[in-house]
Design a protein around this motif. Structure first.
Motif, mmCIF file in Angstrom:
data_model
loop_
_atom_site.group_PDB
_atom_site.id
_atom_site.type_symbol
_atom_site.label_atom_id
_atom_site.label_comp_id
_atom_site.label_asym_id
_atom_site.label_seq_id
_atom_site.Cartn_x
_atom_site.Cartn_y
_atom_site.Cartn_z
ATOM 1 N N ALA A 129 0.827 -1.208 0.000
ATOM 2 C CA ALA A 129 0.000 0.000 0.000
ATOM 3 C C ALA A 129 0.859 1.255 0.000
ATOM 4 O O ALA A 129 0.555 2.232 -0.704
ATOM 5 C CB ALA A 129 -0.931 -0.010 1.207
ATOM 6 N N ARG A 130 1.943 1.252 0.779
ATOM 7 C CA ARG A 130 2.830 2.427 0.801
ATOM 8 C C ARG A 130 3.485 2.628 -0.563
ATOM 9 O O ARG A 130 3.673 3.761 -1.002
ATOM 10 C CB ARG A 130 3.899 2.258 1.881
ATOM 11 C CG ARG A 130 3.370 2.235 3.302
ATOM 12 C CD ARG A 130 4.526 2.281 4.288
ATOM 13 N NE ARG A 130 4.121 1.845 5.618
ATOM 14 C CZ ARG A 130 4.454 0.693 6.171
ATOM 15 N NH1 ARG A 130 5.239 -0.153 5.495
ATOM 16 N NH2 ARG A 130 4.054 0.380 7.385
ATOM 17 N N GLY A 131 3.866 1.544 -1.204
ATOM 18 C CA GLY A 131 4.465 1.665 -2.520
ATOM 19 C C GLY A 131 3.506 2.256 -3.534
ATOM 20 O O GLY A 131 3.864 3.160 -4.297
ATOM 21 N N HIS A 132 2.268 1.781 -3.536
ATOM 22 C CA HIS A 132 1.279 2.303 -4.466
ATOM 23 C C HIS A 132 0.995 3.785 -4.213
ATOM 24 O O HIS A 132 0.726 4.543 -5.158
ATOM 25 C CB HIS A 132 -0.020 1.501 -4.354
ATOM 26 C CG HIS A 132 0.050 0.159 -5.002
ATOM 27 N ND1 HIS A 132 -0.864 -0.852 -4.742
ATOM 28 C CD2 HIS A 132 0.918 -0.370 -5.903
ATOM 29 C CE1 HIS A 132 -0.570 -1.916 -5.455
ATOM 30 N NE2 HIS A 132 0.520 -1.658 -6.159
ATOM 31 N N ALA A 133 1.064 4.204 -2.948
ATOM 32 C CA ALA A 133 0.744 5.594 -2.599
ATOM 33 C C ALA A 133 1.764 6.585 -3.161
ATOM 34 O O ALA A 133 1.485 7.790 -3.220
ATOM 35 C CB ALA A 133 0.647 5.742 -1.085
#
Length: 369
Positions: free
Chosen positions: A352-356
């Motif tokens: 999720a952090r990567g996608h953000a």
């Protein structure tokens, strides 16, 4: 001077993207930016700043960099420390070298009737900033700063706008230059974000190679530059993983890794979206475009034995952003991979952090100038 092509209709721009054939990352980004520009109705041209340098200087620069990162990384660490790293006190500038390409760049801008120049390499940013500050480049200049770690050779106050991967990088640019800086996030082709058919083919191939072993990808970049990849591959194989070593165009590295039982050495991979979709994790050493593509594909990234210089700085910045984890040794690497179990909370948070990180289209901000 006669136009080479019709002027685009109102609101459309002619964009010149200045890249560099240093590995494959910069050119990969340039190609995607050009694709996005064309899809939005703009006209995009890409040029290699190394080809604009006279007397074969660009080719010599590329060869020396390639040799140092492959065979003498301590040499590059010294160059990075002298020319690129931040900190107080004077540092040598890249402007004298960059300005040798000035006439060829401005001639190209005039001949193609370019509206905006967008640099994706630090030497190009030095060149456009220098030309803009002297009034020799009469169209706006934007810089897509595609490194997680901002080093000083990206920075020139003559450029009109900086497009950055993170808020921290944008703040650092603005603090150093006072120039407008926007956080757009990284850039990848759409195939890395959407589900891809190639993932199933890769999963079948990897499962056939080593049934029951989660495939862990080891990135060595287009030039196959890595620190002790065979040793890392043996460690992973001994822990029950399938080491998949991305050797780029380095045949010697592929031959070395092929001697590691269970390891799968790969040369240049055309279907990277499919391979990333089939992986368990990526072991990264440079915080470059392969790591960015993995983040977009939802593949967790672990930093290990980073290349000196901007590679190590970038891997540390990714760790600070909690989109990766830098491991100090073999046991720490295995522990980090163990925390990324499929369906686990840590894996979901990391993805999720990567996608953000992926926020806006840099082309929009460049052509908006």
């Amino acid at each position: 001077m006669p136009r080479t092509e019709p002027r685009p209709p109102g609101g459309r721009r002619r964009l010149l993207i200045v890249s560099a054939s240093m590995g494959a990352g910069h050119d990969t980004v340039a190609a995607e930016l050009a694709r996005r520009a064309s899809a939005s109705g703009h006209q995009a041209h890409v040029v290699d700043v190394l080809r604009l340098l006279p007397c074969g200087l660009g080719a010599g620069l590329r060869r020396s960099y390639q040799f140092s990162v492959r065979h003498a990384p301590w040499v590059y660490a010294g160059v990075y420390g002298a020319f690129l790293r931040g900190g107080s006190g004077p540092r040598p500038s890249g402007v004298p070298l960059a300005r040798l390409a000035g006439d060829r760049l401005t001639d190209l801008v005039d001949r193609l009737e370019i509206d905006v120049v967008l640099s994706v390499f630090h030497l190009a940013a030095q060149l456009t900033g220098h030309l803009r500050s002297r009034g020799a480049l009469r169209v706006p200049s934007a810089v897509f700063l595609l490194d997680f770690a901002v080093h000083r050779q990206w920075l020139h106050p003559g450029n009109d706008r900086y497009l950055c991967l993170t808020d921290g990088a944008a703040r650092e640019v603005h603090r150093a230059l006072g120039t407008a800086a926007v956080t757009t996030g990284p850039v990848v082709a759409p195939a890395f974000v959407a589900p891809v058919a190639g993932g199933a083919r890769w999963r079948e191939r990897l499962a056939g190679r080593a049934p029951g072993r989660p495939p862990v990808l080891l990135s060595a970049g287009a030039w196959g530059a890595a620190s002790r990849p065979a040793e890392t591959a043996r460690l992973l194989a001994g822990a029950g993983y399938l080491p998949v070593v991305l050797c780029g165009r380095n045949e010697r590295l592929r031959a070395r890794v092929s001697r590691v039982p269970t390891a799968l050495p790969l040369d240049w991979v055309e279907d990277m979206p499919g391979l990333l979709a089939a992986g368990y994790a990526l072991v990264d050493n440079a915080a470059g475009q392969t790591a960015v593509q993995a983040l977009a594909a939802g593949l967790p990234v672990v930093g290990h034995r980073p290349l000196p210089g901007h590679g190590a700085d970038g891997v540390r910045r990714m760790t600070e952003l909690a989109v990766s984890e830098l491991t100090a040794d073999g046991p720490a690497l295995l522990a980090a991979l163990g925390r990324l179990a499929e369906g686990g909370r840590e894996r979901a948070l990391r993805v999720a952090r990567g996608h953000a990180l992926f926020r806006h289209d840099p082309v929009r901000y460049a052509t908006g100038l």
